[in-house]
Structures are given as C-alpha cells and as structure tokens.
Design a protein around this motif. Sequence first.
Motif, mmCIF file in Angstrom:
data_model
loop_
_atom_site.group_PDB
_atom_site.id
_atom_site.type_symbol
_atom_site.label_atom_id
_atom_site.label_comp_id
_atom_site.label_asym_id
_atom_site.label_seq_id
_atom_site.Cartn_x
_atom_site.Cartn_y
_atom_site.Cartn_z
ATOM 1 N N ASP A 93 0.815 -1.220 0.000
ATOM 2 C CA ASP A 93 0.000 0.000 0.000
ATOM 3 C C ASP A 93 0.845 1.264 0.000
ATOM 4 O O ASP A 93 0.397 2.311 -0.443
ATOM 5 N N LYS A 94 2.056 1.167 0.487
ATOM 6 C CA LYS A 94 2.883 2.355 0.642
ATOM 7 C C LYS A 94 3.761 2.659 -0.567
ATOM 8 O O LYS A 94 4.175 3.787 -0.764
ATOM 9 N N LYS A 135 -5.353 -0.283 -9.802
ATOM 10 C CA LYS A 135 -4.833 -0.040 -8.451
ATOM 11 C C LYS A 135 -3.893 1.155 -8.402
ATOM 12 O O LYS A 135 -3.876 1.894 -7.422
ATOM 13 N N LYS A 136 -3.093 1.332 -9.427
ATOM 14 C CA LYS A 136 -2.092 2.415 -9.507
ATOM 15 C C LYS A 136 -2.316 3.193 -10.804
ATOM 16 O O LYS A 136 -1.638 2.981 -11.803
#
Length: 182
Positions: A93-94, A135-136
């Motif tokens: 997540d980071k 997601k990204k």
Amino acid sequence: MDWKNSLYFLIPMFIILLLVFPVFAEVRLSYNPIYNRGVVALFLFKKKVIYYIFSFHGGYIELQNEKETKAEQLQFQSEKFEVVEEFGKQMMDKVKLKKLYIFYNIGVGDAFASSMLCGFINQVFSFFFLFLKSKKPTASFCVYDTVSYNKEVFEMAAVSQISISLFDVAYSFLYSVIITTD
C-alpha cells in the motif's frame, strides 16, 4: 534568539525532510530459465546500490557478485520468511509504482508456435497491466517483445521504478517484526 542559533534548527529539519520525502528506486530483474541464470539490481537515484547474479538449485538459491558467492537455503516455513511476507504486505500500500516495463525474447523453434505463444503472453501481460492500472492509475506500463522464429530462446527482463519514503520502510519493517513475533 539571534539568527546564528536558529541555523541549528536546519539539521533536524533536514533529517525530517529526508525521512518524509520519497526516495526513487529502480529494480531491474532478468532471468533466463534455459541457462538457469538471472540478475537482480537495485538503483537509488540512478546509482547502482546492489546487484546479484542468481541461479536456482533444488532447495537453495545461489547468489554471487564480484565480492562474494553464497548459497541461501529456501525455507518457506521459517520465522524470517514470515517477517518478509508481512513486510511485503505492509509495503504494497505504501509503494508508489511509477513504471513497469517488461522485455522478453521467446522462441520455440517453430515460427507459428512462437508467434502464437508471444501473442498469448502479450494478452496475459495486458490483463495484468489492466489490473495494476486500476490499483495504480498514474503508473506507466509497457511490454517489449521479440519473437525468435527459428531458435529456441527464453529470456525475460523487467524494469520497475518505485517511490517510497524511508519512514514508510522503517514503519513497515518494525510493524512486521512486532506482528510476527509471538
């Protein structure tokens, strides 16, 4: 307070900024299963930090660079593996993925079979990139393929650029160690 004493506040401010601002890293990975050889390298700010040439041998992996050669036993039930697995979950997540480029050169000796296989692999990577793009959304993805029509070749490489802050790395590692120790 005069201006000379206030300059000392720049030192902790610099350390805090170093921890909070993102660090840009690039990971390069290449593997050839025909020769059982691969290379992995980590670059920070376009400078090579570490690299290893690796090969798999049954239950262990052999790592070597110009300084050393070592064999690491692959254990998927050890305490180290649990920490690494939890660390990976925390980092997902980071990490901010900036780009992911995949290169491959594949040939099976027959022109038709090679082109069909490469088309299938392109489709698989396209679906994978669509999933990652959801997601990204700001990341850049690309597949570069080379079809060797009359040779038996299998080479793959990936270049990934990510950004993450040092604070996130330290926090994720400490959290992983704490959560996995009983």
